[in-house]
Design a protein around this motif. Structure first.
Motif, PDB file in Angstrom:
ATOM      1  N   LEU A 121     -22.642  23.973 -18.375  1.00  0.00           N
ATOM      2  CA  LEU A 121     -21.790  24.935 -18.765  1.00  0.00           C
ATOM      3  C   LEU A 121     -22.027  24.577 -20.651  1.00  0.00           C
ATOM      4  CD1 LEU A 121     -19.536  26.939 -19.466  1.00  0.00           C
ATOM      5  CD2 LEU A 121     -17.910  24.853 -18.739  1.00  0.00           C
ATOM      6  N   PHE A 122     -22.269  23.613 -20.948  1.00  0.00           N
ATOM      7  CA  PHE A 122     -22.489  23.051 -22.331  1.00  0.00           C
ATOM      8  C   PHE A 122     -23.355  21.869 -22.605  1.00  0.00           C
ATOM      9  CE2 PHE A 122     -17.789  23.823 -22.047  1.00  0.00           C
ATOM     10  CZ  PHE A 122     -17.526  25.013 -22.714  1.00  0.00           C
ATOM     11  N   PRO A 123     -24.469  22.616 -22.440  1.00  0.00           N
ATOM     12  CA  PRO A 123     -25.843  21.661 -22.893  1.00  0.00           C
ATOM     13  C   PRO A 123     -25.684  21.488 -24.414  1.00  0.00           C
ATOM     14  CG  PRO A 123     -26.508  24.042 -22.425  1.00  0.00           C
ATOM     15  CD  PRO A 123     -25.166  23.967 -21.927  1.00  0.00           C
ATOM     16  N   PRO A 124     -26.055  20.476 -24.925  1.00  0.00           N
ATOM     17  CA  PRO A 124     -25.886  20.103 -26.350  1.00  0.00           C
ATOM     18  C   PRO A 124     -26.764  21.172 -27.152  1.00  0.00           C
ATOM     19  CG  PRO A 124     -26.839  18.347 -25.367  1.00  0.00           C
ATOM     20  CD  PRO A 124     -26.724  19.342 -24.076  1.00  0.00           C
ATOM     21  N   GLN A 133     -33.770  12.664 -25.952  1.00  0.00           N
ATOM     22  CA  GLN A 133     -34.339  12.528 -24.641  1.00  0.00           C
ATOM     23  C   GLN A 133     -33.207  12.867 -23.691  1.00  0.00           C
ATOM     24  OE1 GLN A 133     -37.687  11.827 -24.435  1.00  0.00           O
ATOM     25  NE2 GLN A 133     -37.559  11.851 -26.788  1.00  0.00           N
ATOM     26  N   ILE A 134     -32.144  13.047 -23.891  1.00  0.00           N
ATOM     27  CA  ILE A 134     -31.029  13.504 -23.044  1.00  0.00           C
ATOM     28  C   ILE A 134     -30.238  14.821 -23.452  1.00  0.00           C
ATOM     29  CG2 ILE A 134     -29.167  12.526 -21.534  1.00  0.00           C
ATOM     30  CD1 ILE A 134     -29.938   9.571 -22.676  1.00  0.00           C
ATOM     31  N   LEU A 135     -30.522  15.676 -22.635  1.00  0.00           N
ATOM     32  CA  LEU A 135     -29.804  17.020 -22.834  1.00  0.00           C
ATOM     33  C   LEU A 135     -28.825  17.155 -22.081  1.00  0.00           C
ATOM     34  CD1 LEU A 135     -33.164  19.306 -22.560  1.00  0.00           C
ATOM     35  CD2 LEU A 135     -32.112  18.365 -24.686  1.00  0.00           C
ATOM     36  N   TRP A 136     -27.708  16.040 -22.425  1.00  0.00           N
ATOM     37  CA  TRP A 136     -26.450  16.101 -21.879  1.00  0.00           C
ATOM     38  C   TRP A 136     -25.526  15.637 -23.094  1.00  0.00           C
ATOM     39  CZ3 TRP A 136     -23.538  11.590 -21.544  1.00  0.00           C
ATOM     40  CH2 TRP A 136     -22.392  11.457 -20.913  1.00  0.00           C
ATOM     41  N   GLN A 137     -24.251  15.981 -22.892  1.00  0.00           N
ATOM     42  CA  GLN A 137     -23.103  15.331 -23.843  1.00  0.00           C
ATOM     43  C   GLN A 137     -21.934  15.010 -23.096  1.00  0.00           C
ATOM     44  OE1 GLN A 137     -21.288  18.071 -26.720  1.00  0.00           O
ATOM     45  NE2 GLN A 137     -22.134  19.567 -25.502  1.00  0.00           N
ATOM     46  N   PRO A 138     -21.165  14.108 -23.346  1.00  0.00           N
ATOM     47  CA  PRO A 138     -20.120  13.755 -22.732  1.00  0.00           C
ATOM     48  C   PRO A 138     -19.120  14.475 -23.012  1.00  0.00           C
ATOM     49  CG  PRO A 138     -20.244  12.188 -24.560  1.00  0.00           C
ATOM     50  CD  PRO A 138     -21.576  13.166 -24.466  1.00  0.00           C
ATOM     51  N   ILE A 139     -18.315  14.839 -21.810  1.00  0.00           N
ATOM     52  CA  ILE A 139     -17.124  15.907 -22.256  1.00  0.00           C
ATOM     53  C   ILE A 139     -15.995  15.328 -20.927  1.00  0.00           C
ATOM     54  CG2 ILE A 139     -16.213  18.447 -21.600  1.00  0.00           C
ATOM     55  CD1 ILE A 139     -18.918  19.281 -22.338  1.00  0.00           C
ATOM     56  N   PRO A 140     -14.738  15.134 -21.520  1.00  0.00           N
ATOM     57  CA  PRO A 140     -13.694  14.617 -20.789  1.00  0.00           C
ATOM     58  C   PRO A 140     -13.516  15.359 -19.511  1.00  0.00           C
ATOM     59  CG  PRO A 140     -12.563  15.313 -22.667  1.00  0.00           C
ATOM     60  CD  PRO A 140     -14.253  15.695 -22.919  1.00  0.00           C
ATOM     61  N   ILE A 141     -13.252  14.671 -18.383  1.00  0.00           N
ATOM     62  CA  ILE A 141     -12.569  14.861 -17.267  1.00  0.00           C
ATOM     63  C   ILE A 141     -11.401  14.324 -16.788  1.00  0.00           C
ATOM     64  CG2 ILE A 141     -13.236  15.265 -14.787  1.00  0.00           C
ATOM     65  CD1 ILE A 141     -16.104  15.371 -15.734  1.00  0.00           C
TER      66      ILE A 141
END
Length: 377
Positions: A121-124, A133-141
Motif C-alpha cells: 500500500l505504501f512503498p516508500p 536497498q530496502i523498498l519498505w518503510q515502517p508503519i505502525p500496526i
C-alpha cells in the motif's frame, strides 16, 4: 438521402452520448468518498492444527503451524497494491499517519499480513526511503489483545449465553436436517482422521474444520495427500466446514448470536463511520487484519453471508459517501476474487447506497449495550 439520414442519426447519437456523459459526470462529482473501513483475512498459512492420523507433522512446515507462508505474503502484498490503486484519488500518494489506522489480532499471521499489506500500500517514495536497498518503510500496526472489547477474533466462547445457543443449535431441527445427509460420510472421516464421531459433530471443537483445512494447506503446498482424500471427499469436507461456520453464527437464532458475536464488530464499524460523518477530520481509513471467522461473523451479523469460505486475503469493504444533497450513504463490497472487481453487497432492507441513518436503524437489533450482561442472561 440515405447518407444524409445516417449522418443525422450519428449526430443525434453523438449528442445523446455527450448528454449521458455530462449527467454521469455530474452524478460522480456530486458525491464524495469521505471514509473507508476494510477488514481482511490474513494470507495463506500453514495448518492451524492437524488431525491424529495426518501424514505430515508440524515439524515439516518451515515455521510450524498457523504461520504465514511466502504465498500468503504475496497475496497480502497484492491486496495492498489493490487498495493503493482503488483509493489513489482518496489517500495521499505517500503514507500520512493522520489518514490511516491499522489494527490486527494478536496472532503472528495477522500481524505479518498487515505488515506486508502496508508494504504494498505504501512503498516508500524517494523522500521516505531510508535505505535504497530496502523498498519498505515502517508503519505502525496496533495489536488488539484477547481481553479487548470488541474483539476482532470470533467466535468468543467466554459467553455462557452464546455457548447455550450453540448447544441449542446442534439440537435444532435446522441443524439436524442439514447435517443428516453427511452422517455416513462423517463415519468415514472419523475412521480416516482418527477423530471420534462426537467430536466431528460438535460445532466448537473445529475437528471437521481441522481435517478440511489441513488437506487444503497440504494441497496448496504440494504435500502428499492420503489416498482417501479424493476430490469428492475434499468437496464434502468444504461443505461441512461451511455448515460449521454458518452454524456458529447463524442457522438457528442468527440475530441473537449476532448480538453476542459479529454485532460487536458491526457496532464498532458503525460508530467509527458515524463519527467520520459527524466530525470530518484527517482520518480517512481504518484497516483490520483478521480471520475467516471474523469475516463470517461480520457477514452473518449483517445477513449478507454468501455460504462460502472466505479465501485467504479476502477483504470486506465499507465506504462512506456524502451525496450532493448532504446525506451520507454506506456502500459495501466483498473482494474474494483477484480476477475481478469486488462484489457489491446490499444490506437486506436497503438500497445498495444505503443511507447512513437507515443502515443504523436496520442493524440496531444486533447491537448490544452491555455485552457482559447479555452473556449472563
Amino acid at each position: 438521402m440515405r447518407g444524409t439520414c445516417q449522418t443525422s442519426g450519428s449526430k443525434s447519437l453523438y449528442v445523446s452520448l455527450l448528454f449521458l456523459i455530462f449527467v454521469l459526470l455530474e452524478s460522480v462529482s456530486g458525491r464524495n468518498l469521505t471514509f473507508a473501513t476494510l477488514i481482511y483475512r490474513h494470507g495463506d498459512r500453514s495448518p492451524i492444527e492437524t488431525y491424529p492420523n495426518a501424514l505430515h507433522k508440524e515439524s515439516e512446515w518451515p515455521q510450524g503451524f498457523g504461520q504465514l507462508t511466502t504465498l500468503g505474503m504475496q497475496q497480502q502484498h497484492e491486496l495492498g497494491q489493490y487498495i493503493k490503486k482503488r483509493y489513489s484519488n482518496f489517500l495521499s500518494p505517500t503514507y500520512k499517519r493522520e489518514e490511516i489506522y491499522v489494527q490486527s489480532t494478536d496472532v503472528d499471521r495477522t500481524i505479518m499480513s498487515a505488515q506486508v499489506n502496508l508494504a504494498g500500500l505504501f512503498p516508500p517514495s524517494t523522500s521516505e526511503m531510508w535505505n535504497p536497498q530496502i523498498l519498505w518503510q515502517p508503519i505502525p500496526i496496533y495489536v488488539i489483545p484477547k481481553s479487548f472489547r470488541p474483539k476482532l477474533r470470533y467466535p468468543i466462547f467466554d459467553c455462557p449465553r452464546y455457548k447455550k445457543l450453540l448447544r441449542e443449535t446442534m439440537a435444532s431441527r435446522e441443524f439436524r436436517d442439514k447435517i443428516q445427509p453427511y452422517r455416513n460420510f462423517l463415519k468415514t472421516i472419523a475412521d480416516h482422521s482418527g477423530y471420534d464421531m462426537r467430536s466431528l459433530r460438535n460445532l466448537y471443537t473445529f475437528k471437521v474444520w481441522n481435517v478440511q483445512d489441513t488437506l487444503l494447506c497440504e494441497s496448496i503446498h504440494n504435500y502428499t495427500l492420503p489416498t482417501w482424500a479424493t476430490e469428492d471427499v475434499k468437496a464434502k469436507l468444504e461443505q461441512l466446514t461451511v455448515l460449521s461456520l454458518s452454524s456458529l453464527f447463524g442457522i438457528y437464532k442468527r440475530e441473537e448470536k449476532a448480538r453476542l458475536q459479529g454485532g460487536l464488530l458491526v457496532k464498532n464499524i458503525l460508530e467509527n463511520i458515524s463519527n467520520a460523518a459527524k466530525y470530518p477530520g484527517k482520518r480517512k481509513m481504518l484497516i483490520y487484519s483478521a480471520h475467516d471467522t471474523t469475516l463470517g461473523a461480520l457477514q452473518m451479523a449483517l445477513n449478507t453471508y454468501n455460504e462460502k469460505l472466505p479465501p485467504y486475503a479476502a477483504c470486506q469493504i465499507f465506504e462512506l459517501y456524502q451525496e450532493d444533497t448532504g446525506e451520507y450513504t454506506i456502500e459495501m463490497y466483498f473482494r474474494n476474487d483477484t480476477s475481478r472487481d469486488p462484489y457489491p453487497i446490499t444490506l437486506p432492507g436497503c438500497s445498495f447506497a444505503c443511507p447512513l441513518q437507515k443502515f443504523s436503524d436496520l442493524v440496531a437489533p444486533i447491537l448490544v449495550d452491555n455485552w457482559e450482561n447479555e452473556c449472563r442472561s
